[in-house]
Scaffold this active site. Sequence first.
Site, short mmCIF file in Angstrom:
data_model
loop_
_atom_site.label_atom_id
_atom_site.label_comp_id
_atom_site.label_asym_id
_atom_site.label_seq_id
_atom_site.Cartn_x
_atom_site.Cartn_y
_atom_site.Cartn_z
N CYS A 242 -66.31 -3.02 -21.72
CA CYS A 242 -67.73 -2.74 -21.92
C CYS A 242 -68.61 -3.12 -20.72
CB CYS A 242 -68.20 -3.48 -23.17
SG CYS A 242 -69.96 -3.65 -23.33
N HIS A 291 -71.67 -6.39 -26.97
CA HIS A 291 -71.37 -5.01 -26.57
C HIS A 291 -72.66 -4.36 -26.09
CE1 HIS A 291 -68.83 -1.46 -26.38
NE2 HIS A 291 -69.86 -0.76 -26.84
N HIS A 303 -71.03 4.40 -23.41
CA HIS A 303 -70.49 3.04 -23.30
C HIS A 303 -68.96 3.09 -23.25
CE1 HIS A 303 -69.35 2.70 -27.75
NE2 HIS A 303 -69.91 3.89 -27.63
#
Length: 332
Positions: A242, A291, A303
């Site tokens: 991430c 995240h 993402h």
Amino acid sequence: MLNGTVENIAKNTLLYSFVLSQPFAVYAGSYPIFENKTLLEAEQLEYGDHGEAVRILQYKLNELDYYEDKVDGELGVLTEHAIKKFQRDHNMTITGQADTETIVALIEVDIDRNIKRLESLSDSVYPGLQSEEVKIVQESLQYFGYYEGEIDGMYGPLTKKAVEIAEEKHDIDFLDQAPRQSLSTMYNEEKEQATSSVPNKSTSNVKNVKIDANYSSIIQTAYAHVGTPYVWGGSAPGGFDCSGFLQYVYSANGITIPRTVSDIWNFGSSVDSLSVGDLVFYQTYKPGPSHAGIYIGNGQFIHAGLDGVEVSNMSETYWQSRYLGAKRISGN
């Protein structure tokens, strides 16, 4: 549909042959398969019978739109009538009794229904997506015993593994990632909307489509890596996690940001109104920001998820319930 003897039909039924070849432990946790085996072993159900096999019979007839009453495990007049309707529609002797021929036919129709559901949605779902369509696919995958996870509508690793089995078993081709063309088209539409018109006082959501030159380049870089696999600790095009994805994208555009999500959260400036190019943060596997992704407009963000770099919708239940807020990164 029923050509040949009942015995041959039963032996050639996909699910029948599967359950008979498996020990109890294999199918015990996979309810659709176990229920079909229970129904097959009943051999014949008739008026006045009651129990688990009748309940399963009623449920299947309900799923196929033949039975609309309560699923109570009692084979009464309405259940008998539903059986007769099914037998009539499938050119069988109309008795109102669920004999072996009727039960096998019912399961075959149910199998066909689930295969068609998978086929019809194979071009609509892909890794990383969370939607009602994914739930339907998971239900059908569970029916065949391929999927053992929760029916949550999230196309994660377990769903992907089950899909791969279905592809092999039923010759169905699923998407392996979000369609690149649609992502490119979406981005171009957002950019055109942001640059081809001058905002006026009546425009209330200008910030939701605003893209300055710097953020436009960042989003282009991010889109170029859609489909890149997820790698724990990865921060290069061979694989991203991430924060590694965010750091790489910003670095490619001359901006240095911290390596971890929590540090990026503290590094950015808080915003009251979300704009394209802002970072959106979520609380996932631990308390606090764990995240993050780049907001690209229309309620979506790009993402590095567990299935790789992808585009997700912020309104999806999973993300909506975990949203913490947004931060803006200034050039440095």
